[in-house]
Design an enzyme around this catalytic site. Structure first.
Site, mmCIF file in Angstrom:
data_model
loop_
_atom_site.group_PDB
_atom_site.id
_atom_site.type_symbol
_atom_site.label_atom_id
_atom_site.label_comp_id
_atom_site.label_asym_id
_atom_site.label_seq_id
_atom_site.Cartn_x
_atom_site.Cartn_y
_atom_site.Cartn_z
ATOM 1 C CB CYS A 109 2.326 -4.916 -1.610
ATOM 2 S SG CYS A 109 2.767 -3.986 -3.110
ATOM 3 C CD GLU A 155 -1.212 -4.813 -2.333
ATOM 4 O OE1 GLU A 155 -1.288 -4.078 -1.340
ATOM 5 O OE2 GLU A 155 -0.343 -4.658 -3.231
ATOM 6 C CE LYS A 174 0.807 -2.673 1.330
ATOM 7 N NZ LYS A 174 0.249 -2.221 0.027
#
Length: 440
Positions: free
Chosen positions: A285, A172, A248
């Site tokens: 994540c 990330e 994300k």
């Protein structure tokens, strides 16, 4: 600052000294002494040093100190079994092993098999996971910081290409330190175009050179929409073309993860990218903590879901070995979990309204990248403190074989849950709570 390799080497040496006395000394007393020596050598927080010792003990002591007749059963529980056997090591060229030694990165390779089928040939693909620490201190000019990372990751990318990797995923926000703890807006300078920025241009060359699909998680600047910032994964095809991107879905608001100061939840849904080598998705994540996020990628047809991350030991390490593996099992696909390494120290102190004193670092990013399969098997992890490349050969036929065995889709009762969620999101929702009438 960048991870101090000599200090980490000193920790490894001390752990080795500790293990030499494991069977003869009082374990509790010896562990206490080892921790004290490690703290001095690391010149670091107790969380980082203790976490390193625990990670090292799990990885190293199993083989060294569990009796041989018990070790196989312990590994079966910890790592599962692929075709009734431990996940097999994959042989790599000796020259590549030498490159890893010379360039000081952890190189591991494993192979997941599937049962032979009568109508389908094996669908073999090699994937690669790169974990790395920042190279330059966070006080260096931004251009130097990014170039240092570019140079290091280029070495690892070339090694992946030489290993025959066809789908490669980076960690990330890989082009920068994970500065989102600071809430300082000048770090937005690292943001760039997903389609035409310098990072995409760099990786397009490697994609063409090695006929490799590359997943590049970056800080994106959306120039078409007011230069908005996003946490984005760019998918570069094996011909060097940009296939698409995913932003994300879930943004943390826990501990020092002050990411909503920079970007908010993504707006790209749950895309699955059909590549030359298989159908892939990216769960960035914090999204790994949300089961429905994983599920949606599977419902859209993903065969491999990559989870590029940046997470620290004190916060999430007990979860790390569970979540990706559980997602692979529940959704009948492969999961590749990637985490950065090192401790990044920033120029200015910050705090996060959690009662802790102001500090300059996030904590230790513990690496430990690994691959999990739908049959509940998984690889061991990469190093907790060193840059690394994990290579895994997958037979994607395993996804359907596990679906057929367990019938998770057949028994899912989607209509039951669709009705429940349609009611849950209403303002007048009332939980289905049945109270014991004998309670006062």
């Amino acid at each position: 600052m960048a991870t101090d390799v000599p200090k980490l080497a000193a920790i490894e040496q001390l752990c080795g000294e500790f293990s030499a006395n494991w069977s003869t000394a009082d374990i509790q007393d010896e562990l206490g002494k080892a921790i004290s020596r490690v703290l001095v050598a690391a010149d670091s927080s107790s969380d980082e040093a203790l976490g390193y010792i625990v990670g090292w003990l799990i990885a190293g002591e199993l083989q060294e100190y569990i009796p041989a007749d018990k070790l196989a059963e312990v590994k079966r529980v910890l790592y599962g079994a692929n075709l009734s056997k431990p996940v097999a090591a994959l042989e790599l060229p000796e020259a590549l092993q030498k490159v890893a030694e010379e360039q000081a990165f952890d190189l591991q390779a494993y192979k997941f098999g599937a049962a032979a089928e009568q109508f389908r040939a094996p669908r073999i693909v090699k994937i690669g996971l790169i974990q790395n620490a920042v190279v330059e201190p966070t006080t260096a000019p931004f251009a130097e910081q990014r170039q240092g990372i570019y140079s290091r990751v280029s070495q690892l990318t070339e090694a992946a290409g030489q290993a025959g990797v066809k789908i490669l995923c980076l960690q990330e926000a890989w082009t920068m330190p994970f500065a989102f703890c600071t809430r300082e807006k000048h770090w937005n300078a690292f943001a760039e175009s997903a389609e035409a920025g310098p990072t995409t241009q760099l990786l397009q060359g490697y994609a063409r050179q090695y006929s490799m699909v590359i997943i590049s998680p970056i800080l994106e600047r959306d120039e078409a929409h007011g230069e908005t910032i996003w946490n984005t994964a760019v998918v570069i095809g094996n011909n060097g073309n940009v296939i698409g991107k995913h932003r994300k879905n879930h943004i943390p608001r826990v501990g020092d993860f002050n990411e909503s100061t920079y970007y908010l939840e993504g707006n790209t849904g749950h895309p699955v990218f059909e590549t030359a080598y298989g159908k892939i998705a990216i769960n960035i994540c914090y999204g790994r903590h949300h089961p429905m996020n994983w599920q949606a990628f599977g419902m859209n047809g993903a065969e491999i879901v990559f989870n590029p991350s940046a997470t620290v030991g004190e916060l999430s390490e007990p979860m790390w070995g569970i979540e990706a593996r559980n997602a692979a099992i529940a959704n009948s696909y492969f999961v590749a979990a990637i985490n950065r390494v090192g401790t990044e120290v920033f120029p200015n102190e910050f705090s996060s309204a959690d009662g802790k004193p102001a500090h300059k670092d996030f904590g230790h990013f513990y690496g430990s990248s690994y691959v999990a399969a739908p049959d509940a098997s998984r690889t061991p992890s990469l190093s907790r403190c060193r840059d690394g490349l994990m290579v895994a050969e997958l037979d994607l036929n395993l996804c359907r074989q596990v679906k057929d065995k367990w019938d998770f889709r057949l028994t899912a009762r989607y209509e039951l849950y669709a009705d429940f969620f349609s009611r849950y999101i209403q303002h007048d929702f009332k939980p289905q709570l049945v109270k014991d009438p004998s309670l006062q």
